[in-house]
Design an enzyme around this catalytic site. Structure first.
Site, PDB file in Angstrom:
ATOM      1  N   PHE A  49       0.801  -1.227   0.000  1.00  0.00           N
ATOM      2  CA  PHE A  49       0.000   0.000   0.000  1.00  0.00           C
ATOM      3  C   PHE A  49       0.831   1.274   0.000  1.00  0.00           C
ATOM      4  CE2 PHE A  49       0.862  -0.343   4.583  1.00  0.00           C
ATOM      5  CZ  PHE A  49       1.149   0.985   4.891  1.00  0.00           C
ATOM      6  N   CYS A  63       9.850   1.320   3.231  1.00  0.00           N
ATOM      7  CA  CYS A  63      10.766   0.225   3.547  1.00  0.00           C
ATOM      8  C   CYS A  63      12.195   0.738   3.680  1.00  0.00           C
ATOM      9  CB  CYS A  63      10.697  -0.852   2.482  1.00  0.00           C
ATOM     10  SG  CYS A  63      11.319  -0.268   0.919  1.00  0.00           S
ATOM     11  N   LYS A  89      -1.558  -7.369  -9.235  1.00  0.00           N
ATOM     12  CA  LYS A  89      -2.505  -7.378  -8.114  1.00  0.00           C
ATOM     13  C   LYS A  89      -2.048  -6.321  -7.127  1.00  0.00           C
ATOM     14  CE  LYS A  89      -2.815  -8.656  -4.176  1.00  0.00           C
ATOM     15  NZ  LYS A  89      -3.533  -7.581  -3.449  1.00  0.00           N
TER      16      LYS A  89
HETATM   17  P1  NAD Z   1       1.636  -6.757   3.062  1.00  0.00           P
HETATM   18  O1  NAD Z   1       2.668  -7.808   3.076  1.00  0.00           O
HETATM   19  O2  NAD Z   1       0.573  -6.782   4.095  1.00  0.00           O
HETATM   20  O3  NAD Z   1       0.858  -6.777   1.651  1.00  0.00           O
HETATM   21  C1  NAD Z   1       1.567  -6.788   0.425  1.00  0.00           C
HETATM   22  C2  NAD Z   1       0.715  -7.522  -0.612  1.00  0.00           C
HETATM   23  O4  NAD Z   1       0.512  -8.868  -0.183  1.00  0.00           O
HETATM   24  C3  NAD Z   1      -0.659  -6.908  -0.810  1.00  0.00           C
HETATM   25  O5  NAD Z   1      -0.963  -6.893  -2.176  1.00  0.00           O
HETATM   26  C4  NAD Z   1      -1.575  -7.823  -0.027  1.00  0.00           C
HETATM   27  O6  NAD Z   1      -2.866  -7.914  -0.583  1.00  0.00           O
HETATM   28  C5  NAD Z   1      -0.880  -9.151  -0.087  1.00  0.00           C
HETATM   29  N1  NAD Z   1      -1.077  -9.963   1.124  1.00  0.00           N
HETATM   30  C6  NAD Z   1      -1.276  -9.511   2.401  1.00  0.00           C
HETATM   31  N2  NAD Z   1      -1.376 -10.553   3.247  1.00  0.00           N
HETATM   32  C7  NAD Z   1      -1.232 -11.677   2.512  1.00  0.00           C
HETATM   33  C8  NAD Z   1      -1.213 -13.067   2.830  1.00  0.00           C
HETATM   34  N3  NAD Z   1      -1.383 -13.508   4.064  1.00  0.00           N
HETATM   35  N4  NAD Z   1      -1.026 -13.952   1.819  1.00  0.00           N
HETATM   36  C9  NAD Z   1      -0.840 -13.522   0.545  1.00  0.00           C
HETATM   37  N5  NAD Z   1      -0.852 -12.214   0.198  1.00  0.00           N
HETATM   38  C10 NAD Z   1      -1.028 -11.293   1.156  1.00  0.00           C
HETATM   39  O7  NAD Z   1       2.400  -5.350   3.045  1.00  0.00           O
HETATM   40  P2  NAD Z   1       1.778  -3.890   3.159  1.00  0.00           P
HETATM   41  O8  NAD Z   1       1.280  -3.681   4.556  1.00  0.00           O
HETATM   42  O9  NAD Z   1       0.859  -3.615   2.028  1.00  0.00           O
HETATM   43  O10 NAD Z   1       3.093  -3.012   2.907  1.00  0.00           O
HETATM   44  C11 NAD Z   1       4.013  -2.709   3.925  1.00  0.00           C
HETATM   45  C12 NAD Z   1       5.188  -3.655   3.918  1.00  0.00           C
HETATM   46  O11 NAD Z   1       5.819  -3.636   2.642  1.00  0.00           O
HETATM   47  C13 NAD Z   1       6.275  -3.243   4.902  1.00  0.00           C
HETATM   48  O12 NAD Z   1       6.755  -4.392   5.543  1.00  0.00           O
HETATM   49  C14 NAD Z   1       7.339  -2.616   4.025  1.00  0.00           C
HETATM   50  O13 NAD Z   1       8.635  -2.639   4.578  1.00  0.00           O
HETATM   51  C15 NAD Z   1       7.231  -3.462   2.806  1.00  0.00           C
HETATM   52  N6  NAD Z   1       7.800  -2.815   1.637  1.00  0.00           N
HETATM   53  C16 NAD Z   1       8.998  -3.296   1.170  1.00  0.00           C
HETATM   54  C17 NAD Z   1       9.617  -2.704   0.089  1.00  0.00           C
HETATM   55  C18 NAD Z   1      10.942  -3.220  -0.399  1.00  0.00           C
HETATM   56  O14 NAD Z   1      11.366  -2.848  -1.481  1.00  0.00           O
HETATM   57  N7  NAD Z   1      11.617  -4.070   0.335  1.00  0.00           N
HETATM   58  C19 NAD Z   1       9.006  -1.612  -0.547  1.00  0.00           C
HETATM   59  C20 NAD Z   1       7.778  -1.163  -0.067  1.00  0.00           C
HETATM   60  C21 NAD Z   1       7.179  -1.779   1.037  1.00  0.00           C
END
Ligand code: NAD
Length: 494
Positions: free
Chosen positions: A154, A286, A178
């Site tokens: 997000f 991140c 997605k």
């Molecule tokens: P999230 O892991 O909750 O969700 C990411 C995606 O995975 C979404 O599209 C979501 O629908 C899906 N998802 C969520 N739970 C799931 C599950 N149990 N099984 C399968 N799919 C699932 O992450 P978020 O809250 O949207 O974003 C924040 C996180 O992203 C933080 O940990 C941040 O550090 C990380 N992030 C990392 C980078 C990087 O380059 N390393 C960049 C941006 C954000």
């Protein structure tokens, strides 16, 4: 889950905007006010099947389109991003809550990847070795891999999707995105602009949902690769499931990034960098600096000045108040999780210098900038990714101890040092165990020409997103050995 209303967000399948049959929806909020602005359909395997069928059909043609023609579409898409820049930034702010200045950065960073993708013909060139054996020439070429999937978080509704699909598509693949169910609207506008840029139907698709869709993408036999960005817990799941089903997977996870302030740091620029890194996008990056390690007198000064700067920071509705310097966090659950972690820090004995829990009564999902001091490396606020505007200050005795504490946290995105000593900077850059290092730079996030190279629990896979690694991820190598001399016969010797 809410029930269906007319504000449902559509899917993009085979070049058409469609509404799925599902009755399950996720509310999309304006986090600044807490009002519901749209609803994301929570799809399943059926919609993934439809997207894969459309993409597979489109791939037979798109892979044959010359690279320079594919680049033409990217050039046009880039022009449209520029022409619609402010509108895109407004959509990002509306669904994510970051300030307009931050939203412009979000769109701009994505646009730079499109810029990079415009060079695909050059970037995907192979190698040639004439006469690699008798009368044989060797040529390598890089070919697209097929239907690629992308799953995004997000916090960067424009940039992170654009880390993926411009490169995948420019390389001749078809792409199914997605997006996060919390921020589906920016991606809808990007899809409209891709269509306007002339991208053929089925080359880019959008499917909405959560775990069900993610698992369907990771297991579908028609999908060649999965690119994921999100939390480490889900990154690890996607990596394991995708690999088990024979896909190429790149999965970027969470982080806990360290900022070390040496006594010889130039304090004005260090303070600006520390404030930007910790509280930019309300700490939901991140690459956010979430652990401040102040050494000696440098620690005392940066602590006092950070507290002062926090008092001056305006936290407010980012859409209606142009003076707001920091916005809300994404939703109620995030606010509650962050305030609970602040409570845990207090319970474990850290000193709460500034408490951001005082905004709980404001409509929307606000947590104010929070500063802890005297945090110990084993405390929860030092080990867990908080993903909010909470800065934990630790007091290592020297640079060796700072590096040792930083290297034990298990993540590996970024780490920065502020110093005027070349020797300290060099030692830090060599000994720190993470993929992106800043020297007097608050957020060492790479631009589009470099890979976004997280290590350890911040990345699962081999080839990272962006840069040349992105091109390698979305292509595979073919070697062609040719002999055209029909009279050739093997002889002894050279
Ligand atoms: P999230 O892991 O909750 O969700 C990411 C995606 O995975 C979404 O599209 C979501 O629908 C899906 N998802 C969520 N739970 C799931 C599950 N149990 N099984 C399968 N799919 C699932 O992450 P978020 O809250 O949207 O974003 C924040 C996180 O992203 C933080 O940990 C941040 O550090 C990380 N992030 C990392 C980078 C990087 O380059 N390393 C960049 C941006 C954000």
């Amino acid at each position: 889950m809410a029930t269906a209303t007319s504000e449902q967000v559509p899917l993009l399948l085979g070049g058409e905007w469609v509404h799925p049959k599902t009755q399950k929806f996720h509310d999309v909020f304006n986090p600044s006010t807490g009002e519901v602005i749209a609803q994301t359909p929570m799809c399943g395997a059926e919609e993934v099947d439809a997207a894969v069928a459309a993409a597979t059909k489109a791939f037979t043609h798109w892979r044959q389109v010359p690279a320079l023609k594919r680049a033409d579409v990217m050039h046009k898409f880039r022009q449209l991003l520029e022409a619609n820049f402010e509108e895109l930034a407004q959509i990002v702010t509306r669904e994510n809550g970051k300030t307009l200045a931050e939203a412009r950065g979000d769109v701009q960073r994505g646009l730079e990847v499109v810029d990079f993708a415009c060079g695909v013909a050059h970037l995907s060139k192979g190698e040639t070795v004439p006469q690699v054996a008798h009368e044989i020439d060797g040529v390598t070429m890089r070919e697209p891999i097929g239907v690629c999937a992308g799953i995004t978080p997000f916090n960067f509704p424009a940039m992170v999707p654009m880390w993926m699909f411009p490169l995948a598509i420019a390389c001749g693949n078809c792409f199914i995105l997605k997006p996060s169910e919390k921020v589906p609207l920016t991606v809808i506008r990007l899809g409209e602009l891709l269509i306007e840029a002339g991208l053929p139907a089925g080359v880019f698709s959008i499917v909405h949902g959560g775990r069900e869709v993610v698992d369907a993408l990771c297991t579908h036999s028609g999908i060649a690769s999965v690119s994921f960005v999100g939390s480490s817990r889900v990154a690890e799941h996607v990596y394991a499931l995708g690999c088990k089903h024979g896909k190429r997977v790149q999965a970027a996870g969470g982080a806990k990034n360290v900022m070390v302030v040496m006594p010889d740091a130039e304090m004005d620029s260090t303070l600006r960098a520390v404030m930007g890194a910790s509280f930019g996008c309300s700490g939901q990056r991140c690459m956010a600096g979430s652990m401040l390690m102040g050494i000696g007198a440098g620690g005392d000064e940066i602590q006092a000045r950070t507290a002062e700067a926090i008092d001056a920071l305006k936290v407010d509705d980012t859409l209606s108040n142009p003076e707001a310097q920091m916005g809300p966090v994404i939703d109620r659950a995030a606010r509650d999780r962050i305030t609970q972690l602040i409570g845990a820090g207090v319970d474990e004995g850290a000193t709460l210098v500034r408490d951001g829990r005082n905004l709980a009564d404001k409509p929307g999902f606000y947590v104010g900038p929070t500063l802890f001091d005297q945090v110990q490396p084993q405390m929860q606020i030092a080990t867990e990714e908080i993903f909010g505007p909470v800065l934990s200050m630790l007091r290592p005795q020297n640079l060796e101890e700072a590096i040792q504490w930083a290297n034990q946290n298990g993540y590996g995105n970024g780490a920065v040092i502020f110093t005027s000593s070349g020797a300290a900077a060099r030692k830090f850059a060599h000994e720190i165990q993470c993929g992106m290092v800043g020297v007097n730079v608050g957020v060492p996030a790479p631009t589009a020409i470099f890979a976004f190279s997280g290590w350890n629990r911040s990345f699962f896979g081999d080839l990272h997103v962006q840069g040349q690694e992105g091109i390698l991820f979305y292509t595979r190598q073919k070697l062609v050995l040719s002999r055209w001399d029909a009279n050739y016969q093997r002889t002894q010797g050279w």
